[in-house]
Design a protein around this motif. Sequence first.
Motif, PDB file in Angstrom:
ATOM      1  N   GLN A 202     -13.684  -6.402  -4.220  1.00 38.06           N
ATOM      2  CA  GLN A 202     -13.582  -5.238  -5.027  1.00 38.06           C
ATOM      3  C   GLN A 202     -14.688  -4.270  -4.721  1.00 38.06           C
ATOM      4  OE1 GLN A 202     -13.899  -5.518  -9.411  1.00 38.06           O
ATOM      5  NE2 GLN A 202     -14.241  -7.796  -9.052  1.00 38.06           N
TER       6      GLN A 202
ATOM      7  N   GLU B  40      -5.710  -1.303  -6.932  1.00 38.16           N
ATOM      8  CA  GLU B  40      -6.979  -0.681  -6.201  1.00 38.16           C
ATOM      9  C   GLU B  40      -6.741   0.808  -5.870  1.00 38.16           C
ATOM     10  OE1 GLU B  40     -10.313  -3.025  -4.607  1.00 38.16           O
ATOM     11  OE2 GLU B  40     -10.271  -1.604  -3.002  1.00 38.16           O
TER      12      GLU B  40
ATOM     13  N   ILE C   5     -18.004   2.516  -7.983  1.00 32.69           N
ATOM     14  CA  ILE C   5     -16.858   2.061  -8.087  1.00 32.69           C
ATOM     15  C   ILE C   5     -16.405   1.828  -9.422  1.00 32.69           C
ATOM     16  CG2 ILE C   5     -15.516  -0.005  -7.432  1.00 32.69           C
ATOM     17  CD1 ILE C   5     -17.229  -0.114  -4.897  1.00 32.69           C
TER      18      ILE C   5
ATOM     19  N   GLN D 263      -8.129   3.701  -3.690  1.00 29.13           N
ATOM     20  CA  GLN D 263      -8.863   3.556  -2.475  1.00 29.13           C
ATOM     21  C   GLN D 263      -8.895   5.159  -1.896  1.00 29.13           C
ATOM     22  OE1 GLN D 263      -6.371   1.120  -0.648  1.00 29.13           O
ATOM     23  NE2 GLN D 263      -7.938  -0.946  -1.156  1.00 29.13           N
TER      24      GLN D 263
ATOM     25  N   LEU E 129     -10.412   1.585   4.281  1.00 27.05           N
ATOM     26  CA  LEU E 129     -10.149   2.265   2.879  1.00 27.05           C
ATOM     27  C   LEU E 129     -11.369   1.566   2.122  1.00 27.05           C
ATOM     28  CD1 LEU E 129      -6.505   0.674   2.560  1.00 27.05           C
ATOM     29  CD2 LEU E 129      -6.962   3.066   2.792  1.00 27.05           C
ATOM     30  N   GLN E 130     -11.919   2.430   1.396  1.00 30.88           N
ATOM     31  CA  GLN E 130     -13.175   2.271   0.517  1.00 30.88           C
ATOM     32  C   GLN E 130     -12.683   2.271  -0.971  1.00 30.88           C
ATOM     33  OE1 GLN E 130     -15.987   0.994   1.485  1.00 30.88           O
ATOM     34  NE2 GLN E 130     -15.440   1.291   3.729  1.00 30.88           N
ATOM     35  N   PRO E 131     -12.977   1.302  -1.775  1.00 27.69           N
ATOM     36  CA  PRO E 131     -12.802   1.185  -3.239  1.00 27.69           C
ATOM     37  C   PRO E 131     -13.224   2.201  -4.052  1.00 27.69           C
ATOM     38  CG  PRO E 131     -14.159  -0.291  -2.652  1.00 27.69           C
ATOM     39  CD  PRO E 131     -13.786   0.255  -1.423  1.00 27.69           C
TER      40      PRO E 131
ATOM     41  N   GLY F  58     -14.879  -2.664   1.771  1.00 31.49           N
ATOM     42  CA  GLY F  58     -13.720  -2.003   2.271  1.00 31.49           C
ATOM     43  C   GLY F  58     -12.502  -2.973   2.558  1.00 31.49           C
ATOM     44  N   SER F  59     -11.376  -2.177   2.538  1.00 31.90           N
ATOM     45  CA  SER F  59     -10.059  -2.874   3.307  1.00 31.90           C
ATOM     46  C   SER F  59      -9.731  -2.407   4.509  1.00 31.90           C
ATOM     47  CB  SER F  59      -9.038  -2.756   1.964  1.00 31.90           C
ATOM     48  OG  SER F  59      -9.529  -3.644   0.864  1.00 31.90           O
TER      49      SER F  59
ATOM     50  N   SER G 179       0.847  -1.513  -0.054  1.00 34.25           N
ATOM     51  CA  SER G 179      -0.006   0.066  -0.122  1.00 34.25           C
ATOM     52  C   SER G 179       0.862   1.166   0.104  1.00 34.25           C
ATOM     53  CB  SER G 179      -0.890   0.017   1.508  1.00 34.25           C
ATOM     54  OG  SER G 179      -1.831  -0.874   1.241  1.00 34.25           O
TER      55      SER G 179
END
Length: 392
Positions: free
Chosen positions: A297, A157, A347, A159, A384-386, A300-301, A85
């Motif tokens: 995808q 990705e 997205i 984000q 984190l939101q894509p 969230g991450s 990241s």
Amino acid sequence: MHTNGIAIIETEKLPIKLWLKEDQMDEGALEQARNLANLPFAFKHIAIMPDTHEGYGMPIGAILATKGAIVPNAVGVDIGCGMCSLRTNLTDIATEDLKAIMGTIRNTVPVGFNHHETQQDEAWMPERKGELPIVNQEYESALYQVGTLGGGNHFIEIQKGSDGYIWIMIHSGSRNIGFTVANHYNDVAKQLNKEASDDVIVAQELAYIPESSEYFELYKNEMNYCLEFALANRKLMMERVKTAFRDVLPDVEFADFINKPHNFAAEEEHFGETVIVHRKGATRARKGEWGMIPGSQGTGSFLVKGKGEAQSFESCAHGAGRIMSRTKARKTLDLKEEIKSLEDRGILHGIRHREDLDEAPGSYKDIDEVMRNQVDLVEVQIELQPLAVIKG
């Protein structure tokens, strides 16, 4: 049996400690966990993470500690697969800029089975140390593969973080060089085990290389090279992504690079002994150590810090984990519904056809439940939101 929220299976030679309920595991993964617990060289217990699902020989999302042996299939065929990241200084990004950036990335980072048309700068390749017969055999080909995404669940990705910044996350591994090393030494291990009449272990796809074998150090050397190659692969892709950002937004700056592999074996100290910890689809999470746990995808991450939990061999989940096979996802998921769920969230995605459904959000576990099941392993730092996704 449950202790401190951990489910424990005690019917095998060693306990199996689960960070999810036993009935949440598919039968194949559960059988594989039982096989691990009965290995003669397994140490202490087997740890199963909340994102677990069936793999080859060993479940994805599992940790196996051993003494006196190393198991190539407990690392897997994509040695060094992991994530990195990077934070930008941007707090917002226009959709048109995002589309332009993604277009450049698609032109500069080969995906799927594609490689570069020319060899990349050799400076990106890790230094070769010690005996590396398979690495040396594959080295010239790897110069075309460094800086490529691969297929399956690999992704790039963009984000938006809960810290207010735009982030970049990349998930990829060691490409064909890691695959070739893994298969070669698994074949070696199978032959060694057959000669020692360990046919049951071979049948369970858990062939091992004993410490007494000359191949023990050879595999470790080549595995460690593949770990470094996988990192170099992610770093070169990240450079191409940074260039794509700068082409559109010249003043962008980058900071806070994080790298975490989740397919590897390493010599570590646990419970007062030196052991080889195999993590297959699991991330190391020592106290205060940064890590990444992506969802699908469409979800969230998380950027997390480890809590150093001894019972998980200082490990945590590596993602959401599959809830259905790729074949089942293509057959059963609704293409229009999966596309709508992504587009409703704004997205930018790559799902176009039924064959893309194997990486649709509906094929993955609920990432929020996965995170709830491992509150004793990690502490969330940033969610984190894509915004936009390129899949392998």
